[in-house]
Design an enzyme around this catalytic site. Sequence first.
Site, short mmCIF file in Angstrom:
data_model
loop_
_atom_site.label_atom_id
_atom_site.label_comp_id
_atom_site.label_asym_id
_atom_site.label_seq_id
_atom_site.Cartn_x
_atom_site.Cartn_y
_atom_site.Cartn_z
N GLU A 1 0.45 -12.69 2.44
CA GLU A 1 1.06 -11.62 3.22
C GLU A 1 0.20 -11.34 4.44
O GLU A 1 -1.02 -11.33 4.35
CB GLU A 1 1.11 -10.37 2.32
CG GLU A 1 1.59 -9.11 2.98
CD GLU A 1 1.44 -7.90 2.08
OE1 GLU A 1 2.18 -7.78 1.10
OE2 GLU A 1 0.56 -7.06 2.38
N TYR A 34 -1.07 12.23 18.28
CA TYR A 34 -1.18 13.41 19.16
C TYR A 34 -1.63 12.96 20.54
O TYR A 34 -2.69 12.39 20.70
CB TYR A 34 -2.15 14.42 18.56
CG TYR A 34 -1.62 14.98 17.25
CD1 TYR A 34 -0.84 16.13 17.25
CD2 TYR A 34 -1.86 14.33 16.04
CE1 TYR A 34 -0.31 16.63 16.05
CE2 TYR A 34 -1.35 14.81 14.85
CZ TYR A 34 -0.57 15.96 14.86
OH TYR A 34 -0.04 16.43 13.69
N GLY A 89 8.45 2.43 0.96
CA GLY A 89 7.44 2.89 1.90
C GLY A 89 6.72 4.09 1.32
O GLY A 89 7.22 4.75 0.40
P1 FAD Z 1 10.55 2.72 -5.37
O1 FAD Z 1 10.95 1.54 -6.18
O2 FAD Z 1 11.62 3.51 -4.70
O3 FAD Z 1 9.67 3.67 -6.30
C1 FAD Z 1 8.93 4.76 -5.74
C2 FAD Z 1 8.65 5.79 -6.83
O4 FAD Z 1 9.85 6.47 -7.16
C3 FAD Z 1 8.14 5.20 -8.13
O5 FAD Z 1 7.23 6.12 -8.70
C4 FAD Z 1 9.39 5.08 -9.00
O6 FAD Z 1 9.08 5.12 -10.37
C5 FAD Z 1 10.17 6.30 -8.54
N1 FAD Z 1 11.64 6.14 -8.56
C6 FAD Z 1 12.36 5.05 -8.23
N2 FAD Z 1 13.68 5.32 -8.29
C7 FAD Z 1 13.79 6.62 -8.65
C8 FAD Z 1 14.88 7.50 -8.87
N3 FAD Z 1 16.15 7.09 -8.75
N4 FAD Z 1 14.62 8.79 -9.23
C9 FAD Z 1 13.34 9.23 -9.37
N5 FAD Z 1 12.26 8.43 -9.19
C10 FAD Z 1 12.48 7.15 -8.83
N6 FAD Z 1 4.45 -0.24 2.15
C11 FAD Z 1 4.68 -0.28 3.48
O7 FAD Z 1 4.72 0.78 4.14
N7 FAD Z 1 4.89 -1.47 4.13
C12 FAD Z 1 4.87 -2.66 3.48
O8 FAD Z 1 5.07 -3.70 4.10
C13 FAD Z 1 4.62 -2.66 2.07
N8 FAD Z 1 4.60 -3.80 1.36
C14 FAD Z 1 4.40 -3.78 -0.02
C15 FAD Z 1 4.42 -4.96 -0.75
C16 FAD Z 1 4.21 -4.94 -2.13
C17 FAD Z 1 4.25 -6.23 -2.90
C18 FAD Z 1 3.96 -3.71 -2.79
C19 FAD Z 1 3.70 -3.67 -4.27
C20 FAD Z 1 3.95 -2.52 -2.06
C21 FAD Z 1 4.17 -2.53 -0.68
N9 FAD Z 1 4.18 -1.36 0.08
C22 FAD Z 1 4.42 -1.40 1.43
C23 FAD Z 1 3.90 -0.07 -0.56
C24 FAD Z 1 5.19 0.64 -1.06
O9 FAD Z 1 6.00 1.00 0.05
C25 FAD Z 1 4.74 1.89 -1.81
O10 FAD Z 1 4.08 1.54 -2.99
C26 FAD Z 1 5.80 2.95 -2.05
O11 FAD Z 1 5.14 4.17 -2.39
C27 FAD Z 1 6.80 2.64 -3.16
O12 FAD Z 1 7.64 1.64 -2.79
P2 FAD Z 1 8.69 1.02 -3.87
O13 FAD Z 1 9.53 0.08 -3.11
O14 FAD Z 1 7.97 0.56 -5.06
O15 FAD Z 1 9.52 2.36 -4.20
#
Ligand code: FAD
Length: 317
Positions: free
Chosen positions: A19, A58, A125
């Site tokens: 990545e 800012y 995110g």
């Molecule tokens: P989700 O799958 O939406 O989960 C987020 C949280 O909400 C979890 O605690 C989950 O249990 C909970 N949840 C999910 N669905 C629900 C629901 N329906 N109701 C209540 N709770 C729910 N960040 C960046 O900004 N840019 C990047 O390029 C980036 N790349 C990444 C690549 C990888 C491989 C990984 C592992 C992470 C990356 N991240 C990146 C970080 C990621 O954006 C964060 O970890 C973010 O906080 C969660 O993203 P997610 O897609 O896992 O969210």
Amino acid sequence: MKITDHIKKAKDKTLFSFEIIPPVKGHQIQQLYDNIDPLMEFNPPFIDVTTSREEYVYLERDGLLDKKLTRMRPGTVGICASIKHKYDVDTVPHVLCGGFTKEETEYLLVDCHYLGIDNIMALRGDAMKDEKYFQPTKGGHAYAVDLVKQVHELNCGNYLHDTVDSDNCADFCIGVAGYPEKHLESPSLKSDLRRLKEKVDAGADYVVTQMFFDNQKYFEFVDAAKKMGITIPIIPGIKPIAVKRHLQLLPQVFRIDLPQDLIDAVDDCSSNKDVRKVGVEWAIQQSKELKAAGVPVLHYYSMGKSDNIKAIAEQLF
Ligand code: FAD
């Protein structure tokens, strides 16, 4: 080509991928190429390109501070297209819920389709630095599962306000994030796994994990996921520790545990050069065990630096 097809084509062979992070706005793309060049000898079938969230900056104007939203590292889709063209390798843009309306996401996906990008990583995110919790953008998605649903619908020809013949539309392979040590906001690993299953049921094709430093956590996660009916590939994400500060930073930012042996070895180092050696050696041992266990891909977080990833890849690929 889809990531899932690369995995099928490789049969039991473990693939190498990594990545990269777009350069800070205004900097040259050449610095990315300089980091990618040394890793191409290990034949990565795909390279991920992260997307940075917008942040508040800012600016001083006429003696007053002006608060503006800006993305410091834009260009993900353009970088994906240029790398794909330059190296003839598949690229995976990270697509975020945060900072994008559903319409903007649709336009981004249309761009990806026209550029021949076959895979996207669907992510929620993080919260912005001055927010305690993630706030969905007005008109955007609240969770990654909703983004997965949008991409899946688009794959079926269902755009937000229009439907087209599905033979002519995109067919993205969709990656999602998984957390062997649970996501930081989740009350438990089991409840986080249920959320992962929702993403899979919505159309996700493969999972890439958050970094971990104890393989046992990954193996247990994969077992628990299987028990929950998740059968798509779960690709381990590996990051070599590079500086002493990572000992505090990584557990704090990602809520992951570092094994005591690794902490002790890094603590004993008298220079960052030694820390780097320890980090690389740890990642090599982790990678060897994961490879022996038959993981489909070893995916490395380069954080913009290729030298340590190259040192690891030389021992494995
Ligand atoms: P989700 O799958 O939406 O989960 C987020 C949280 O909400 C979890 O605690 C989950 O249990 C909970 N949840 C999910 N669905 C629900 C629901 N329906 N109701 C209540 N709770 C729910 N960040 C960046 O900004 N840019 C990047 O390029 C980036 N790349 C990444 C690549 C990888 C491989 C990984 C592992 C992470 C990356 N991240 C990146 C970080 C990621 O954006 C964060 O970890 C973010 O906080 C969660 O993203 P997610 O897609 O896992 O969210």
